[in-house]
Design an enzyme around this catalytic site. Structure first.
Site, PDB file in Angstrom:
ATOM      1  N   GLY A   1       4.087   2.101   9.431  1.00 18.16           N
ATOM      2  CA  GLY A   1       3.938   3.277   8.583  1.00 18.16           C
ATOM      3  C   GLY A   1       3.033   2.923   7.410  1.00 18.16           C
ATOM      4  O   GLY A   1       3.029   1.774   6.949  1.00 18.16           O
TER       5      GLY A   1
ATOM      6  N   GLN B   1      -0.641   3.664  -0.837  1.00 17.52           N
ATOM      7  CA  GLN B   1      -0.709   2.223  -0.561  1.00 17.52           C
ATOM      8  C   GLN B   1      -2.141   1.726  -0.377  1.00 17.52           C
ATOM      9  O   GLN B   1      -2.388   0.528  -0.382  1.00 17.52           O
ATOM     10  CB  GLN B   1       0.101   1.877   0.696  1.00 17.52           C
ATOM     11  CG  GLN B   1       1.594   2.059   0.503  1.00 17.52           C
ATOM     12  CD  GLN B   1       2.341   1.656   1.755  1.00 17.52           C
ATOM     13  OE1 GLN B   1       2.435   2.431   2.703  1.00 17.52           O
ATOM     14  NE2 GLN B   1       2.859   0.438   1.776  1.00 17.52           N
TER      15      GLN B   1
ATOM     16  N   CYS C   1       8.118  -3.503   3.594  1.00 16.54           N
ATOM     17  CA  CYS C   1       7.047  -2.608   3.145  1.00 16.54           C
ATOM     18  C   CYS C   1       5.766  -3.407   3.034  1.00 16.54           C
ATOM     19  O   CYS C   1       5.788  -4.530   2.525  1.00 16.54           O
ATOM     20  CB  CYS C   1       7.423  -2.019   1.787  1.00 16.54           C
ATOM     21  SG  CYS C   1       6.172  -0.916   1.110  1.00 16.54           S
ATOM     22  N   LEU C   2       4.656  -2.831   3.502  1.00 16.57           N
ATOM     23  CA  LEU C   2       3.378  -3.551   3.423  1.00 16.57           C
ATOM     24  C   LEU C   2       2.981  -3.852   1.981  1.00 16.57           C
ATOM     25  O   LEU C   2       2.223  -4.786   1.741  1.00 16.57           O
ATOM     26  CB  LEU C   2       2.263  -2.732   4.102  1.00 16.57           C
ATOM     27  CG  LEU C   2       2.404  -2.544   5.615  1.00 16.57           C
ATOM     28  CD1 LEU C   2       1.301  -1.633   6.138  1.00 16.57           C
ATOM     29  CD2 LEU C   2       2.376  -3.891   6.341  1.00 16.57           C
TER      30      LEU C   2
ATOM     31  N   HIS D   1      11.151   6.446   4.251  1.00 20.48           N
ATOM     32  CA  HIS D   1      10.429   5.403   3.510  1.00 20.48           C
ATOM     33  C   HIS D   1       9.036   5.897   3.108  1.00 20.48           C
ATOM     34  O   HIS D   1       8.617   5.742   1.961  1.00 20.48           O
ATOM     35  CB  HIS D   1      10.336   4.147   4.393  1.00 20.48           C
ATOM     36  CG  HIS D   1       9.594   2.997   3.779  1.00 20.48           C
ATOM     37  ND1 HIS D   1      10.197   1.790   3.490  1.00 20.48           N
ATOM     38  CD2 HIS D   1       8.303   2.856   3.424  1.00 20.48           C
ATOM     39  CE1 HIS D   1       9.292   0.973   2.973  1.00 20.48           C
ATOM     40  NE2 HIS D   1       8.129   1.591   2.931  1.00 20.48           N
ATOM     41  N   GLU D   2       8.322   6.498   4.072  1.00 23.71           N
ATOM     42  CA  GLU D   2       6.945   6.933   3.789  1.00 23.71           C
ATOM     43  C   GLU D   2       6.915   8.128   2.844  1.00 23.71           C
ATOM     44  O   GLU D   2       6.062   8.194   1.960  1.00 23.71           O
ATOM     45  CB  GLU D   2       6.203   7.260   5.098  1.00 23.71           C
ATOM     46  CG  GLU D   2       6.054   6.076   6.055  1.00 23.71           C
ATOM     47  CD  GLU D   2       5.492   4.819   5.410  1.00 23.71           C
ATOM     48  OE1 GLU D   2       4.652   4.929   4.477  1.00 23.71           O
ATOM     49  OE2 GLU D   2       5.908   3.722   5.817  1.00 23.71           O
TER      50      GLU D   2
ATOM     51  N   HIS E   1       7.201   7.007  -0.619  1.00 21.86           N
ATOM     52  CA  HIS E   1       5.932   6.529  -1.190  1.00 21.86           C
ATOM     53  C   HIS E   1       5.157   7.666  -1.843  1.00 21.86           C
ATOM     54  O   HIS E   1       4.508   7.479  -2.871  1.00 21.86           O
ATOM     55  CB  HIS E   1       5.043   5.925  -0.091  1.00 21.86           C
ATOM     56  CG  HIS E   1       5.278   4.465   0.161  1.00 21.86           C
ATOM     57  ND1 HIS E   1       5.131   3.500  -0.818  1.00 21.86           N
ATOM     58  CD2 HIS E   1       5.609   3.794   1.290  1.00 21.86           C
ATOM     59  CE1 HIS E   1       5.378   2.303  -0.299  1.00 21.86           C
ATOM     60  NE2 HIS E   1       5.683   2.447   0.985  1.00 21.86           N
TER      61      HIS E   1
HETATM   62 ZN   LIG Z   1       6.261   0.994   2.254  1.00 23.16          ZN
END
Ligand SMILES: [Zn+2]
Length: 176
Positions: free
Chosen positions: A52, A57, A99-100, A141-142, A145
């Protein structure tokens, strides 16, 4: 960096980049540039080994996210969500999350077990998607963000302190 099709691979920013804490702006224009950005978001997500990715991000403060819970295995799992909103949720699940933007940090996070989300596609058309287990987690989660919320904002204060201490140490060693 770019793919052979000329798509830009965007760098994923890390916590505490301020763009991650800022709510994204709604998308109003559904044009070719948006379609290119979405293709680039998928490619950037795959390069980063994620399932995701949200536009903030990659330093783009807009309400756009892409998800692929099977990581290229099943094309039907590729989801583009623009201006998404959670319209219903049920139950709870507690699983480890990453998370990235927080590389190598994994913590258990409580989320709804099932969610229903409405969103616009890349043409601006509204649709609904339901997800459970991993997909429910990815959707929540997304969408977080896009509201400037990270998963470490959803763990206990004590655990969060430990995570932040670990990050500060990594920063000091030039490893973050
Ligand atoms: Zn994330």
């Amino acid at each position: 960096m770019a793919t052979k099709e000329g798509l830009k691979i965007h760098e994923v920013v890390k916590y505490p980049d301020p763009v991650l804490a800022r709510p994204g702006e709604s998308v109003m224009v559904f044009d070719g540039a948006l379609k290119t950005l979405i293709a680039e978001m998928f490619e950037s997500m795959y390069v980063a080994q994620g399932i995701g990715l949200a536009a903030p991000q990659i330093s783009i403060s807009k309400r756009i996210t892409v998800i692929d819970t099977s990581f290229k295995k099943n094309p039907k799992d590729k989801l583009v969500l623009i201006n998404p909103e959670v319209i219903d949720k049920r139950g709870k699940q507690v699983e480890e999350e990453g998370c990235l933007s927080l590389p190598d940090i994994r913590e258990k996070v409580q989320r709804a077990a099932w969610v229903k989300v409405k969103a616009q596609n890349e043409h601006g058309k509204w649709f609904e998607v339901e997800g459970e287990e991993l997909l429910a987690r990815a959707l929540l989660h997304e969408i977080d963000h896009l509201d400037g919320v990270l998963f470490i904002d959803r763990i206990s204060r004590l655990k969060r302190e430990l995570v932040l201490r670990r990050i500060r140490k990594l920063q000091k060693n030039g490893e973050w």
